[in-house]
Design an enzyme around this catalytic site. Structure first.
Site, PDB file in Angstrom:
ATOM      1  N   ASP A 123      -6.580  -5.054   0.700  1.00 17.36           N
ATOM      2  CA  ASP A 123      -7.723  -5.663   0.015  1.00 17.36           C
ATOM      3  C   ASP A 123      -7.380  -7.049  -0.531  1.00 17.36           C
ATOM      4  O   ASP A 123      -8.172  -7.994  -0.414  1.00 17.36           O
ATOM      5  CB  ASP A 123      -8.180  -4.740  -1.123  1.00 17.36           C
ATOM      6  CG  ASP A 123      -9.696  -4.714  -1.275  1.00 17.36           C
ATOM      7  OD1 ASP A 123     -10.388  -5.080  -0.312  1.00 17.36           O
ATOM      8  OD2 ASP A 123     -10.181  -4.316  -2.348  1.00 17.36           O
ATOM      9  N   ASP A 142     -14.619   0.939  -1.762  1.00 19.97           N
ATOM     10  CA  ASP A 142     -14.179   0.889  -3.157  1.00 19.97           C
ATOM     11  C   ASP A 142     -14.636   2.118  -3.940  1.00 19.97           C
ATOM     12  O   ASP A 142     -14.224   2.311  -5.088  1.00 19.97           O
ATOM     13  CB  ASP A 142     -14.715  -0.385  -3.830  1.00 19.97           C
ATOM     14  CG  ASP A 142     -14.211  -1.642  -3.149  1.00 19.97           C
ATOM     15  OD1 ASP A 142     -13.059  -1.638  -2.682  1.00 19.97           O
ATOM     16  OD2 ASP A 142     -14.973  -2.632  -3.066  1.00 19.97           O
TER      17      ASP A 142
END
Length: 341
Positions: free
Chosen positions: A198, A239
C-alpha cells in the site's frame, strides 16, 4: 451474538441510506460504515466450522505480488484502451459477482420466511456439453438471487453511489465471512506484505490513485461530500476486507476457547483507531493516504499488546483453525455453537 449482529446490520443499513435524507459528515461516515461492515462480517464468520477458503503462508507471501501485477495491469488497460470500454466489461463482470454476493448476504434473513426443505434440498445443474461441470444451489438461493439481480441491474444502469456502496458492503461482508487466514502467523505475513504494498503504490507511484479514480465499479465505498471539486470521499474495499479477516480470526480464536470476545475487542479497537488516524492524516495533508499504513500497525499492535499483557502469546501463535474444525467435529457441534453465542 445474533442480537448484536442484527443491530449492527440495521445500523449499517441506516448509515448507508442516511446521506439521502440528511447531511452526514463524510469523515464520520467513513469510520462508522467501515467499522460496522467489519463487525457484521466478523460475527457472520463465527460458525461451527471455519470459513470455506483458508489462505496458506505461501499464498499470503505471494498475495502482494499478485495484487501488484493486477493493479499495474488495470493501470495499463486504462492508459492504452478506452476507459468506457474497460468499465463496460467490468460492469458485466461485477453484475454477475454482485448478484452472487448480494444474494448470499441477504439469504440468512430470507431463510426464516421460506419452507425448510427449500433451504436444504440441493439442486444440481450440469452445463450442456460439459457434463463434468456442475453447480449446486437451493431454491432459497434462487429466491435471494431475484432481488439481487434486479438491484445489480439498477446499479449497471444508473451507477448511483448508493448502489455502489450496497454492493461494496456485500462484497466486504462476504469476504470477511468466507475467507480465513488459518493462523495468526499467516495473518501477520499477509498484513505486513500489504502494508508495504500500500505504501509503495500510493506514495511512490500514481498508479493506485489513478486506478481508483478510473475504475467505475464497486471496489470502493463512496461517501458524498459538500465539496463540488471533490464530490466523494473514497475508501477501498481492501482497507475493510484485509484487516477484517484478521479481526474475524481473533473473534473465532475467542470463540474456539469458549471465552468472551476479549482479543476481538482489541483487534477491532485497533482497526477503529487505525482508520481514524487515516482520516486525520488525510485531512491534514489534503492528500490520498495508504490506509493500511495506519490500520495494520494498529490492529496487530493492539492485539499483540493484549496477548503479551495476558501472557498468552504462545496459544495465540499456535492457534490453527484446521485443528478447531477437528475439535468441533469430534465434540458436539451444538455445544460449539452455544459457546460461540
Amino acid at each position: 451474538m445474533k442480537n448484536c449482529e442484527r443491530l449492527a446490520n440495521l445500523a449499517l443499513a441506516g448509515l448507508t441510506l442516511a446521506p439521502l435524507v440528511v447531511k452526514v459528515d463524510p469523515n464520520l461516515n467513513v469510520i462508522l460504515t467501515a467499522c460496522l461492515a467489519v463487525y457484521v462480517g466478523c460475527y457472520r464468520s463465527v460458525k461451527p466450522t471455519p470459513p470455506l477458503e483458508t489462505m496458506s503462508k505461501e499464498h499470503a507471501m505471494r498475495f502482494p505480488f499478485i495484487g501488484s501485477a493486477m493493479l499495474l495491469s488495470l493501470f495499463l488497460l486504462f492508459k492504452f484502451l478506452s476507459k468506457d470500454l474497460v468499465n463496460a466489461v467490468l460492469t458485466c463482470y461485477f453484475f454477475v459477482l454482485g448478484t452472487v454476493a448480494l444474494s448470499a448476504t441477504i439469504l440468512p434473513a430470507m431463510k426464516r420466511f421460506l419452507p425448510k426443505h427449500w433451504n436444504e434440498d440441493l439442486i444440481i445443474w450440469r452445463f450442456p456439453y460439459f457434463r463434468s461441470l456442475e453447480i449446486e444451489f437451493t431454491r432459497s438461493q434462487i429466491i435471494a438471487a431475484i432481488p439481487g439481480s434486479f438491484f445489480c441491474a439498477w446499479y449497471a444502469s444508473q451507477k448511483h453511489w448508493l448502489a455502489n456502496n450496497i454492493l461494496g458492503l456485500a462484497f466486504c461482508i462476504q469476504g470477511i465471512e468466507m475467507l480465513s487466514l488459518g493462523s495468526f502467523k499467516t495473518g501477520a505475513i499477509l498484513l505486513t506484505g500489504l502494508f508495504v504494498y500500500d505504501i509503495l503504490w500510493v506514495f511512490f507511484t500514481p498508479v493506485m490513485v489513478s486506478v481508483a479514480k478510473s475504475f467505475d465499479a464497486p471496489i470502493k465505498l463512496l461517501f458524498p461530500t459538500a465539496d463540488s471539486a471533490r464530490p466523494f470521499s473514497m475508501l477501498g474495499l481492501g482497507d475493510i476486507v484485509i484487516p477484517g479477516i484478521f479481526v474475524a480470526l481473533a473473534l473465532r480464536f475467542d470463540a474456539s476457547r469458549g471465552k468472551e470476545s476479549q482479543y476481538f475487542k482489541s483487534a477491532f479497537s485497533g482497526y477503529t483507531v487505525g482508520l481514524v488516524l487515516t482520516i486525520i492524516v488525510m485531512n491534514w495533508f489534503q492528500a490520498a493516504q495508504p490506509a493500511l499504513l495506519y490500520i495494520v500497525p494498529a490492529v496487530m499492535g493492539f492485539l499483540a499488546l493484549h496477548c503479551i499483557w495476558n501472557r498468552e502469546v504462545k496459544p495465540l501463535l499456535e492457534f490453527d483453525e484446521s485443528n478447531t474444525e477437528i475439535k468441533s467435529q469430534e465434540g458436539s457441534t451444538d455445544e460449539y455453537s452455544k459457546k460461540v453465542e
